[in-house]
Design a protein around this motif. Structure first.
Motif, PDB file in Angstrom:
ATOM      1  N   MET A   1       0.743  -1.037  -0.123  1.00  0.00           N
ATOM      2  CA  MET A   1      -0.077  -0.205  -0.085  1.00  0.00           C
ATOM      3  C   MET A   1       0.907   1.173  -0.061  1.00  0.00           C
ATOM      4  O   MET A   1       1.832   1.351   0.703  1.00  0.00           O
ATOM      5  CB  MET A   1      -0.877   0.049   1.253  1.00  0.00           C
ATOM      6  CG  MET A   1      -1.743   1.358   1.243  1.00  0.00           C
ATOM      7  SD  MET A   1      -2.553   1.210   2.960  1.00  0.00           S
ATOM      8  CE  MET A   1      -4.270   1.632   2.081  1.00  0.00           C
ATOM      9  N   THR A   2       0.548   2.119  -0.815  1.00  0.00           N
ATOM     10  CA  THR A   2       1.323   3.528  -0.780  1.00  0.00           C
ATOM     11  C   THR A   2       0.220   4.522  -0.501  1.00  0.00           C
ATOM     12  O   THR A   2      -0.936   4.293  -0.704  1.00  0.00           O
ATOM     13  CB  THR A   2       1.928   3.705  -2.384  1.00  0.00           C
ATOM     14  OG1 THR A   2       1.063   3.689  -3.209  1.00  0.00           O
ATOM     15  CG2 THR A   2       3.094   2.813  -2.610  1.00  0.00           C
ATOM     16  N   LEU A   3       0.723   5.683   0.031  1.00  0.00           N
ATOM     17  CA  LEU A   3      -0.008   6.881   0.153  1.00  0.00           C
ATOM     18  C   LEU A   3       0.597   7.926  -0.090  1.00  0.00           C
ATOM     19  O   LEU A   3       2.005   8.051  -0.406  1.00  0.00           O
ATOM     20  CB  LEU A   3      -0.400   6.880   1.781  1.00  0.00           C
ATOM     21  CG  LEU A   3      -1.006   5.771   2.330  1.00  0.00           C
ATOM     22  CD1 LEU A   3      -0.777   5.715   4.095  1.00  0.00           C
ATOM     23  CD2 LEU A   3      -2.317   5.529   1.821  1.00  0.00           C
ATOM     24  N   ALA A   4      -0.018   9.087  -0.583  1.00  0.00           N
ATOM     25  CA  ALA A   4       0.627  10.324  -1.241  1.00  0.00           C
ATOM     26  C   ALA A   4       0.164  11.415  -0.114  1.00  0.00           C
ATOM     27  O   ALA A   4      -0.607  11.472   0.894  1.00  0.00           O
ATOM     28  CB  ALA A   4       0.069  10.694  -2.439  1.00  0.00           C
ATOM     29  N   GLY A   5       1.290  12.375  -0.058  1.00  0.00           N
ATOM     30  CA  GLY A   5       0.999  13.401   0.746  1.00  0.00           C
ATOM     31  C   GLY A   5       1.381  13.301   2.425  1.00  0.00           C
ATOM     32  O   GLY A   5       2.232  12.733   2.804  1.00  0.00           O
ATOM     33  N   ARG A   6       0.349  13.924   2.980  1.00  0.00           N
ATOM     34  CA  ARG A   6       0.708  13.872   4.387  1.00  0.00           C
ATOM     35  C   ARG A   6       0.330  12.697   5.116  1.00  0.00           C
ATOM     36  O   ARG A   6      -0.465  11.840   4.476  1.00  0.00           O
ATOM     37  CB  ARG A   6      -0.408  15.019   5.258  1.00  0.00           C
ATOM     38  CG  ARG A   6       0.164  16.326   4.936  1.00  0.00           C
ATOM     39  CD  ARG A   6      -0.857  16.968   5.785  1.00  0.00           C
ATOM     40  NE  ARG A   6      -1.226  16.538   7.146  1.00  0.00           N
ATOM     41  CZ  ARG A   6      -1.924  17.062   7.845  1.00  0.00           C
ATOM     42  NH1 ARG A   6      -2.485  18.252   7.675  1.00  0.00           N
ATOM     43  NH2 ARG A   6      -2.415  16.459   8.811  1.00  0.00           N
ATOM     44  N   PRO A   7       0.728  12.313   6.303  1.00  0.00           N
ATOM     45  CA  PRO A   7       0.648  10.726   6.708  1.00  0.00           C
ATOM     46  C   PRO A   7      -0.824  10.926   7.302  1.00  0.00           C
ATOM     47  O   PRO A   7      -1.462  11.829   7.531  1.00  0.00           O
ATOM     48  CB  PRO A   7       1.607  10.579   7.857  1.00  0.00           C
ATOM     49  CG  PRO A   7       1.950  11.930   8.169  1.00  0.00           C
ATOM     50  CD  PRO A   7       1.909  12.899   6.905  1.00  0.00           C
ATOM     51  N   PRO A   8      -1.629   9.746   7.290  1.00  0.00           N
ATOM     52  CA  PRO A   8      -2.651   9.726   8.013  1.00  0.00           C
ATOM     53  C   PRO A   8      -2.545   9.947   9.236  1.00  0.00           C
ATOM     54  O   PRO A   8      -1.575   9.889  10.002  1.00  0.00           O
ATOM     55  CB  PRO A   8      -3.215   8.200   8.077  1.00  0.00           C
ATOM     56  CG  PRO A   8      -2.235   7.732   6.946  1.00  0.00           C
ATOM     57  CD  PRO A   8      -1.091   8.459   6.913  1.00  0.00           C
ATOM     58  N   ASP A   9      -3.476  10.846   9.835  1.00  0.00           N
ATOM     59  CA  ASP A   9      -3.211  11.800  10.785  1.00  0.00           C
ATOM     60  C   ASP A   9      -2.784  10.527  12.042  1.00  0.00           C
ATOM     61  O   ASP A   9      -2.112  10.950  13.047  1.00  0.00           O
ATOM     62  CB  ASP A   9      -4.711  12.287  11.614  1.00  0.00           C
ATOM     63  CG  ASP A   9      -4.431  13.197  12.738  1.00  0.00           C
ATOM     64  OD1 ASP A   9      -5.186  13.411  13.567  1.00  0.00           O
ATOM     65  OD2 ASP A   9      -3.155  14.007  12.550  1.00  0.00           O
ATOM     66  N   PRO A  10      -3.454   9.410  12.481  1.00  0.00           N
ATOM     67  CA  PRO A  10      -3.129   8.582  13.705  1.00  0.00           C
ATOM     68  C   PRO A  10      -1.660   8.257  13.384  1.00  0.00           C
ATOM     69  O   PRO A  10      -1.010   8.019  14.537  1.00  0.00           O
ATOM     70  CB  PRO A  10      -3.946   7.513  13.570  1.00  0.00           C
ATOM     71  CG  PRO A  10      -5.221   7.891  12.895  1.00  0.00           C
ATOM     72  CD  PRO A  10      -4.584   9.040  11.803  1.00  0.00           C
ATOM     73  N   ALA A  11      -1.117   7.799  12.213  1.00  0.00           N
ATOM     74  CA  ALA A  11       0.102   7.341  11.954  1.00  0.00           C
ATOM     75  C   ALA A  11       0.806   8.461  12.515  1.00  0.00           C
ATOM     76  O   ALA A  11       2.235   8.393  12.932  1.00  0.00           O
ATOM     77  CB  ALA A  11       0.019   7.039  10.754  1.00  0.00           C
TER      78      ALA A  11
END
Length: 94
Positions: A1-11
């Protein structure tokens, strides 16, 4: 899984609050950075770095579904300004 931009708030919040680390996503993959912090200051020779490898990978697995490892690419013990880890996605496990 890849994500873009800011990290998910909890992480991002978990990385900051628990490890005094900044978590960002570059090119869709996580990068964690520690400039100081208790563990890094207590073991300036790099002894805490392997712990952080596993801890960041587990934080991302639990909170974002990431499967893979965090590779330690820069180290204060080796003269870098900060310790930096980058996400390396895992392969197909089935």
């Amino acid at each position: 899984m890849t994500l873009a931009g800011r990290p998910p708030d909890p992480a991002g919040r978990g990385a900051r609050e628990v490890f005094d680390a900044e978590l960002s996503f570059t090119g869709g993959l996580a990068e964690a950075k520690i400039v100081g912090g208790v563990a890094v200051e207590a073991w300036p020779g790099g002894e805490a770095c392997a712990f952080h490898d596993a801890a960041f990978a587990e934080l991302l697995r639990i909170l974002t579904g990431f499967e893979g490892i965090m590779r330690h690419v820069e180290c204060r013990a080796r003269g870098a300004a900060a310790c930096v880890w980058r996400a390396i996605p895992g392969g197909d496990y089935e």
